[in-house]
Design a protein around this motif. Sequence first.
Motif, mmCIF file in Angstrom:
data_model
loop_
_atom_site.group_PDB
_atom_site.id
_atom_site.type_symbol
_atom_site.label_atom_id
_atom_site.label_comp_id
_atom_site.label_asym_id
_atom_site.label_seq_id
_atom_site.Cartn_x
_atom_site.Cartn_y
_atom_site.Cartn_z
ATOM 1 N N ALA A 58 0.829 -1.205 0.000
ATOM 2 C CA ALA A 58 0.000 0.000 0.000
ATOM 3 C C ALA A 58 0.865 1.258 0.000
ATOM 4 O O ALA A 58 0.560 2.230 -0.699
ATOM 5 N N ILE A 59 1.936 1.260 0.771
ATOM 6 C CA ILE A 59 2.848 2.403 0.804
ATOM 7 C C ILE A 59 3.445 2.642 -0.578
ATOM 8 O O ILE A 59 3.484 3.772 -1.066
ATOM 9 N N ILE A 60 3.892 1.577 -1.215
ATOM 10 C CA ILE A 60 4.474 1.699 -2.561
ATOM 11 C C ILE A 60 3.443 2.285 -3.524
ATOM 12 O O ILE A 60 3.749 3.204 -4.293
ATOM 13 N N PHE A 61 2.206 1.786 -3.473
ATOM 14 C CA PHE A 61 1.150 2.268 -4.357
ATOM 15 C C PHE A 61 0.838 3.742 -4.098
ATOM 16 O O PHE A 61 0.806 4.551 -5.027
ATOM 17 N N VAL A 62 0.598 4.099 -2.841
ATOM 18 C CA VAL A 62 0.222 5.477 -2.517
ATOM 19 C C VAL A 62 1.383 6.431 -2.813
ATOM 20 O O VAL A 62 1.172 7.511 -3.382
ATOM 21 N N ASN A 63 2.598 6.059 -2.455
ATOM 22 C CA ASN A 63 3.748 6.915 -2.749
ATOM 23 C C ASN A 63 3.853 7.198 -4.246
ATOM 24 O O ASN A 63 4.170 8.317 -4.652
ATOM 25 N N ASP A 64 3.569 6.191 -5.055
ATOM 26 C CA ASP A 64 3.610 6.383 -6.508
ATOM 27 C C ASP A 64 2.488 7.323 -6.967
ATOM 28 O O ASP A 64 2.697 8.144 -7.855
ATOM 29 N N GLN A 65 1.323 7.217 -6.340
ATOM 30 C CA GLN A 65 0.187 8.055 -6.726
ATOM 31 C C GLN A 65 0.407 9.529 -6.389
ATOM 32 O O GLN A 65 -0.136 10.399 -7.063
ATOM 33 N N VAL A 66 1.178 9.802 -5.347
ATOM 34 C CA VAL A 66 1.370 11.187 -4.901
ATOM 35 C C VAL A 66 2.807 11.673 -5.110
ATOM 36 O O VAL A 66 3.239 12.627 -4.468
ATOM 37 N N LYS A 67 3.509 11.073 -6.052
ATOM 38 C CA LYS A 67 4.906 11.464 -6.282
ATOM 39 C C LYS A 67 5.031 12.907 -6.767
ATOM 40 O O LYS A 67 6.031 13.568 -6.497
ATOM 41 N N GLU A 68 4.008 13.430 -7.448
ATOM 42 C CA GLU A 68 4.047 14.828 -7.892
ATOM 43 C C GLU A 68 3.968 15.776 -6.698
ATOM 44 O O GLU A 68 4.621 16.822 -6.692
ATOM 45 N N LEU A 95 -2.538 16.729 5.890
ATOM 46 C CA LEU A 95 -1.888 15.984 4.801
ATOM 47 C C LEU A 95 -1.463 14.597 5.280
ATOM 48 O O LEU A 95 -1.652 13.602 4.575
ATOM 49 N N ILE A 96 -0.901 14.538 6.471
ATOM 50 C CA ILE A 96 -0.492 13.240 7.017
ATOM 51 C C ILE A 96 -1.716 12.385 7.309
ATOM 52 O O ILE A 96 -1.711 11.173 7.045
ATOM 53 N N ALA A 97 -2.781 12.987 7.799
ATOM 54 C CA ALA A 97 -4.015 12.231 8.051
ATOM 55 C C ALA A 97 -4.554 11.627 6.757
ATOM 56 O O ALA A 97 -4.948 10.449 6.725
ATOM 57 N N HIS A 98 -4.557 12.415 5.679
ATOM 58 C CA HIS A 98 -5.027 11.889 4.386
ATOM 59 C C HIS A 98 -4.090 10.788 3.873
ATOM 60 O O HIS A 98 -4.541 9.777 3.339
ATOM 61 N N TYR A 99 -2.788 10.989 4.029
ATOM 62 C CA TYR A 99 -1.819 9.986 3.578
ATOM 63 C C TYR A 99 -2.041 8.664 4.315
ATOM 64 O O TYR A 99 -2.111 7.602 3.698
ATOM 65 N N LEU A 100 -2.148 8.739 5.645
ATOM 66 C CA LEU A 100 -2.349 7.518 6.430
ATOM 67 C C LEU A 100 -3.651 6.832 6.046
ATOM 68 O O LEU A 100 -3.702 5.601 5.921
ATOM 69 N N ARG A 101 -4.707 7.608 5.835
ATOM 70 C CA ARG A 101 -5.993 7.016 5.424
ATOM 71 C C ARG A 101 -5.850 6.304 4.086
ATOM 72 O O ARG A 101 -6.365 5.198 3.903
ATOM 73 N N ALA A 102 -5.133 6.911 3.159
ATOM 74 C CA ALA A 102 -4.935 6.280 1.850
ATOM 75 C C ALA A 102 -4.195 4.950 1.989
ATOM 76 O O ALA A 102 -4.584 3.946 1.382
ATOM 77 N N VAL A 103 -3.150 4.938 2.794
ATOM 78 C CA VAL A 103 -2.379 3.705 2.989
ATOM 79 C C VAL A 103 -3.213 2.671 3.739
ATOM 80 O O VAL A 103 -3.281 1.501 3.330
ATOM 81 N N TYR A 104 -3.866 3.075 4.812
ATOM 82 C CA TYR A 104 -4.665 2.141 5.598
ATOM 83 C C TYR A 104 -5.763 1.509 4.744
ATOM 84 O O TYR A 104 -5.972 0.296 4.781
ATOM 85 N N ALA A 146 -8.897 6.358 -2.682
ATOM 86 C CA ALA A 146 -8.862 7.275 -3.828
ATOM 87 C C ALA A 146 -9.265 8.680 -3.405
ATOM 88 O O ALA A 146 -8.663 9.672 -3.852
ATOM 89 N N TRP A 147 -10.262 8.803 -2.534
ATOM 90 C CA TRP A 147 -10.668 10.125 -2.049
ATOM 91 C C TRP A 147 -9.557 10.766 -1.229
ATOM 92 O O TRP A 147 -9.303 11.963 -1.348
ATOM 93 N N ALA A 148 -8.891 9.993 -0.397
ATOM 94 C CA ALA A 148 -7.788 10.532 0.405
ATOM 95 C C ALA A 148 -6.644 10.993 -0.491
ATOM 96 O O ALA A 148 -6.055 12.056 -0.262
ATOM 97 N N ILE A 149 -6.345 10.222 -1.531
ATOM 98 C CA ILE A 149 -5.287 10.620 -2.475
ATOM 99 C C ILE A 149 -5.701 11.891 -3.213
ATOM 100 O O ILE A 149 -4.883 12.804 -3.393
ATOM 101 N N SER A 150 -6.957 11.977 -3.615
ATOM 102 C CA SER A 150 -7.446 13.185 -4.283
ATOM 103 C C SER A 150 -7.294 14.403 -3.385
ATOM 104 O O SER A 150 -6.879 15.474 -3.842
ATOM 105 N N LYS A 151 -7.626 14.258 -2.119
ATOM 106 C CA LYS A 151 -7.484 15.370 -1.179
ATOM 107 C C LYS A 151 -6.018 15.760 -1.016
ATOM 108 O O LYS A 151 -5.687 16.942 -0.933
#
Length: 163
Positions: A58-68, A95-104, A146-151
């Motif tokens: 999940a970390i690898i996926f989310v990190n890739d989604q928010v690399k920009e 931002l950290i709350a959204h990141y953690l939610r995306a990974v979780y 996806a919503w957390a990543i969008s935020k």
Amino acid sequence: MPSFIANAPAGQTSSSQPDNIITNDGFFPDLDVTAMRDAIRLDGTVTDARLIAATVDAIIFVNDQVKELKASAQNAGHSSMAAIPAAQVNRQSVLIAHYLRAVYCTAKADLIERYKDYDTTATSLDDKKLVGFLANGPDEERRNAAWAISKLMGCHQVTVELI
């Protein structure tokens, strides 16, 4: 003959992962497996090893989604996500709350999919509820991720349904 499965108590840690911390890349926050287990309500059925594997994916996926986001923050001189100026909720950057939610949520969706074959006989009302959760749960968790990543990316969330 009925089978017996002994579940470890929720939150019980194993010695295979010291301090139950998954280190991240230095920009994004490290993850505490015990805190994650409590936040997404996982019992001892999911072992630490499986939780850690799903979380790393999940970390690898989310990190890739928010690399920009990471690139623009580093270009602005921010060495970590915690250093980016952002609103605070519960003494934590949103931002950290959204990141953690995306990974979780991403990790939980993966775990639910892996446990679909665990028991889908639905012999009782509780089992029928579980089967329903296993059928819809991964989609809902991926939507939440996806919503957390969008935020995180500053985009609006949109739900579209084809008729």
